[in-house]
Design an enzyme around this catalytic site. Structure first.
Site, PDB file in Angstrom:
ATOM      1  N   GLU A  43       0.811  20.565 -13.304  1.00  6.30           N
ATOM      2  CA  GLU A  43       1.279  19.032 -12.813  1.00  6.30           C
ATOM      3  C   GLU A  43       1.337  18.296 -14.257  1.00  6.30           C
ATOM      4  O   GLU A  43       0.652  18.074 -15.410  1.00  6.30           O
ATOM      5  CB  GLU A  43       0.285  17.870 -12.127  1.00  6.30           C
ATOM      6  CG  GLU A  43       0.078  18.139 -10.964  1.00  6.30           C
ATOM      7  CD  GLU A  43      -0.708  16.177 -10.393  1.00  6.30           C
ATOM      8  OE1 GLU A  43       0.189  15.952  -9.462  1.00  6.30           O
ATOM      9  OE2 GLU A  43      -1.562  16.630 -11.065  1.00  6.30           O
ATOM     10  N   GLY A  53       2.025  12.729  -5.145  1.00  9.03           N
ATOM     11  CA  GLY A  53       1.160  11.378  -5.769  1.00  9.03           C
ATOM     12  C   GLY A  53       1.858  10.118  -5.118  1.00  9.03           C
ATOM     13  O   GLY A  53       2.010   9.731  -3.325  1.00  9.03           O
ATOM     14  N   GLY A  54       3.203   9.280  -5.327  1.00  5.82           N
ATOM     15  CA  GLY A  54       3.622   8.468  -5.181  1.00  5.82           C
ATOM     16  C   GLY A  54       4.196   8.255  -4.327  1.00  5.82           C
ATOM     17  O   GLY A  54       4.023   7.411  -3.241  1.00  5.82           O
ATOM     18  N   ASN A  56      -1.694  12.602  -2.362  1.00  2.18           N
ATOM     19  CA  ASN A  56      -2.884  12.431  -3.009  1.00  2.18           C
ATOM     20  C   ASN A  56      -2.297  10.975  -3.611  1.00  2.18           C
ATOM     21  O   ASN A  56      -1.195  10.699  -4.121  1.00  2.18           O
ATOM     22  CB  ASN A  56      -2.930  12.720  -5.182  1.00  2.18           C
ATOM     23  CG  ASN A  56      -3.738  12.512  -5.750  1.00  2.18           C
ATOM     24  OD1 ASN A  56      -4.725  12.015  -5.121  1.00  2.18           O
ATOM     25  ND2 ASN A  56      -3.857  12.836  -7.414  1.00  2.18           N
ATOM     26  N   TRP A  57      -3.499   9.994  -2.354  1.00  4.79           N
ATOM     27  CA  TRP A  57      -3.077   8.516  -3.006  1.00  4.79           C
ATOM     28  C   TRP A  57      -3.743   7.927  -3.508  1.00  4.79           C
ATOM     29  O   TRP A  57      -4.032   6.588  -4.161  1.00  4.79           O
ATOM     30  CB  TRP A  57      -4.320   8.125  -1.188  1.00  4.79           C
ATOM     31  CG  TRP A  57      -3.905   8.820   0.029  1.00  4.79           C
ATOM     32  CD1 TRP A  57      -2.743   9.172  -0.176  1.00  4.79           C
ATOM     33  CD2 TRP A  57      -3.837   8.382   0.946  1.00  4.79           C
ATOM     34  NE1 TRP A  57      -1.792   9.424   1.694  1.00  4.79           N
ATOM     35  CE2 TRP A  57      -2.800   9.295   2.048  1.00  4.79           C
ATOM     36  CE3 TRP A  57      -5.193   7.349   1.784  1.00  4.79           C
ATOM     37  CZ2 TRP A  57      -3.173   9.017   3.924  1.00  4.79           C
ATOM     38  CZ3 TRP A  57      -5.152   7.730   3.335  1.00  4.79           C
ATOM     39  CH2 TRP A  57      -4.748   8.095   4.266  1.00  4.79           C
ATOM     40  N   LYS A  58      -4.605   8.867  -4.732  1.00  9.16           N
ATOM     41  CA  LYS A  58      -5.105   8.067  -5.699  1.00  9.16           C
ATOM     42  C   LYS A  58      -6.243   7.036  -5.352  1.00  9.16           C
ATOM     43  O   LYS A  58      -6.461   6.736  -3.816  1.00  9.16           O
ATOM     44  CB  LYS A  58      -3.988   7.794  -6.319  1.00  9.16           C
ATOM     45  CG  LYS A  58      -3.164   8.805  -7.416  1.00  9.16           C
ATOM     46  CD  LYS A  58      -2.782   8.784  -8.401  1.00  9.16           C
ATOM     47  CE  LYS A  58      -1.794   9.882  -8.813  1.00  9.16           C
ATOM     48  NZ  LYS A  58      -0.266  10.055 -10.009  1.00  9.16           N
ATOM     49  N   GLU A  72      -5.152  12.400 -14.654  1.00  8.42           N
ATOM     50  CA  GLU A  72      -5.596  10.711 -15.001  1.00  8.42           C
ATOM     51  C   GLU A  72      -7.629  10.493 -15.138  1.00  8.42           C
ATOM     52  O   GLU A  72      -7.844  10.579 -15.615  1.00  8.42           O
ATOM     53  CB  GLU A  72      -5.368  10.292 -12.945  1.00  8.42           C
ATOM     54  CG  GLU A  72      -4.127   9.819 -13.478  1.00  8.42           C
ATOM     55  CD  GLU A  72      -3.268   9.911 -11.829  1.00  8.42           C
ATOM     56  OE1 GLU A  72      -3.677   9.741 -11.123  1.00  8.42           O
ATOM     57  OE2 GLU A  72      -1.654   9.759 -11.756  1.00  8.42           O
ATOM     58  N   GLY A 117       4.208  10.813 -11.353  1.00  8.92           N
ATOM     59  CA  GLY A 117       4.225   8.900 -11.629  1.00  8.92           C
ATOM     60  C   GLY A 117       5.976   8.427 -12.255  1.00  8.92           C
ATOM     61  O   GLY A 117       6.262   6.830 -12.680  1.00  8.92           O
ATOM     62  N   HIS A 134      -7.501  16.547 -12.476  1.00  7.86           N
ATOM     63  CA  HIS A 134      -6.481  15.807 -12.391  1.00  7.86           C
ATOM     64  C   HIS A 134      -6.601  15.119 -13.984  1.00  7.86           C
ATOM     65  O   HIS A 134      -6.855  14.748 -14.398  1.00  7.86           O
ATOM     66  CB  HIS A 134      -7.049  14.676 -11.170  1.00  7.86           C
ATOM     67  CG  HIS A 134      -4.898  14.051 -11.210  1.00  7.86           C
ATOM     68  ND1 HIS A 134      -4.631  13.281 -12.020  1.00  7.86           N
ATOM     69  CD2 HIS A 134      -3.899  14.305 -10.035  1.00  7.86           C
ATOM     70  CE1 HIS A 134      -3.352  12.820 -11.263  1.00  7.86           C
ATOM     71  NE2 HIS A 134      -3.068  13.530 -10.488  1.00  7.86           N
ATOM     72  N   SER A 154       6.626  13.742  -9.547  1.00  4.88           N
ATOM     73  CA  SER A 154       8.045  13.439  -8.630  1.00  4.88           C
ATOM     74  C   SER A 154       8.414  13.815  -8.068  1.00  4.88           C
ATOM     75  O   SER A 154       9.339  14.101  -8.317  1.00  4.88           O
ATOM     76  CB  SER A 154       8.361  12.921 -10.330  1.00  4.88           C
ATOM     77  OG  SER A 154       7.392  11.678 -11.263  1.00  4.88           O
TER      78      SER A 154
HETATM   79  C1  PEP Z   1       0.089  13.258  -8.795  1.00  5.38           C
HETATM   80  O1  PEP Z   1      -0.340  12.722  -9.386  1.00  5.38           O
HETATM   81  O2  PEP Z   1      -1.277  14.359  -8.815  1.00  5.38           O
HETATM   82  C2  PEP Z   1       1.324  12.907  -8.527  1.00  5.38           C
HETATM   83  C3  PEP Z   1       2.153  14.416  -8.076  1.00  5.38           C
HETATM   84  O3  PEP Z   1       2.202  12.253  -8.494  1.00  5.38           O
HETATM   85  P1  PEP Z   1       3.262  11.177  -8.658  1.00  5.38           P
HETATM   86  O4  PEP Z   1       4.079  12.355  -7.498  1.00  5.38           O
HETATM   87  O5  PEP Z   1       3.380  10.383  -8.203  1.00  5.38           O
HETATM   88  O6  PEP Z   1       4.458  11.956  -9.121  1.00  5.38           O
END
Ligand code: PEP
Length: 259
Positions: A172, A239-240, A9-11, A102, A178, A100, A218
């Site tokens: 999640e 994500g990150g 997920n590049w957001k 967010e 994050g 999601h 994470s």
């Molecule tokens: C996400 O936002 O879907 C996510 C899992 O982010 P991160 O891996 O950065 O925690």
């Protein structure tokens, strides 16, 4: 045996040209072993909407699937700022993340709207990735299962059993997204197991056993192996760590148990 799904997920990161470069690097890491990897895992990237056309070109001929980070439930009309199923399908999008945290917490998407989005994705013959997860306060108050299972019921409310087999759930925990604070494999497995049993009640065994439940929050190359060792963790939403080709490629290459 469920094939693991590793989804990036590049957001709101990466322009079309940055996305193209990242995908070229990711393909350089993964393409040589694509056939071996495909035996037990799938890979997906979900760029921001405007990077989807460039990503579609960059992924031509690869086994990496293309996803989107959201989608509206109506087919067309006066919905400023939204995109439709037909717009995503035009570029070969096969999976759409819905609900999601967010989207829920920063943009006010309700459980009901997430359910309508998931149903519209499935109706358009794409795979919904329905995200669920509790906040830190809900976690600390012991309300994890109540929140997650409520989101799950709403998220799948309009999905028929024949559509459910290909649906994907992503657990999640918001406190892990994050933050560098990952759920332990045991914590994640206990929520995934509860999700699986609700899926079983709703859709019956063969369908519930086929649905992939991803963990997100994470995930890194350091913790992915121990998470993937748990029986109901069927992949990761990342994500990150998906913003660097080598990190994401190492996550995709997680050690998997023979099933
Ligand atoms: C996400 O936002 O879907 C996510 C899992 O982010 P991160 O891996 O950065 O925690």
């Amino acid at each position: 045996m469920r094939r693991k799904l590793f989804a990036a997920n590049w957001k709101m990161n990466l322009t079309p040209s940055e996305g193209r470069s990242l995908l070229a690097a990711l393909r350089a890491h993964l393409d040589p072993d694509a056939a071996t990897l495909a035996r037990d895992r799938e890979v997906l990237v979900a760029p921001a909407f405007l990077a989807i056309p460039a990503a579609a070109q960059a992924l031509a001929g690869s086994a990496i699937a293309l996803g989107a980070q959201n989608m509206h439930f109506e087919a067309k009309g006066a919905f400023t700022g939204e995109v439709s199923a037909a717009m995503l399908r035009y570029f070969g999008v096969s999976h759409v993340i819905v609900g999601h945290s967010e989207r829920r917490h920063l943009f006010g998407e309700s459980d009901e709207s997430v359910g309508r989005r998931a149903a519209a994705v499935a109706a358009a013959r794409m795979t919904p990735i329905v995200c669920v997860g509790e906040t830190a306060a809900q976690h600390d108050a012991g309300h994890t299962l109540e929140v997650v299972l409520r989101q799950l019921q709403h998220g799948l409310a309009l999905i028929a059993p024949e559509q459910a087999t290909t649906a994907v759930i992503a657990y999640e925990p918001v406190w892990a997204i994050g933050t560098g604070r990952t759920a332990t494999p045991e914590q994640a497995q206990s929520v995934h197991g509860a999700i699986r049993s609700v899926l079983d009640d709703r859709f019956g065994n063969p369908v519930a056993a086929a649905i992939r439940i991803l963990y997100g929050g994470s995930v890194t190359e350091e913790n992915v192996d121990s998470l993937m060792a748990k029986p109901d963790i069927d992949g990761a939403l990342v994500g990150g760590a998906s913003l660097k080709a080598d990190s994401f490629a190492r996550i995709v290459r997680a050690k998997l148990q023979q099933g």
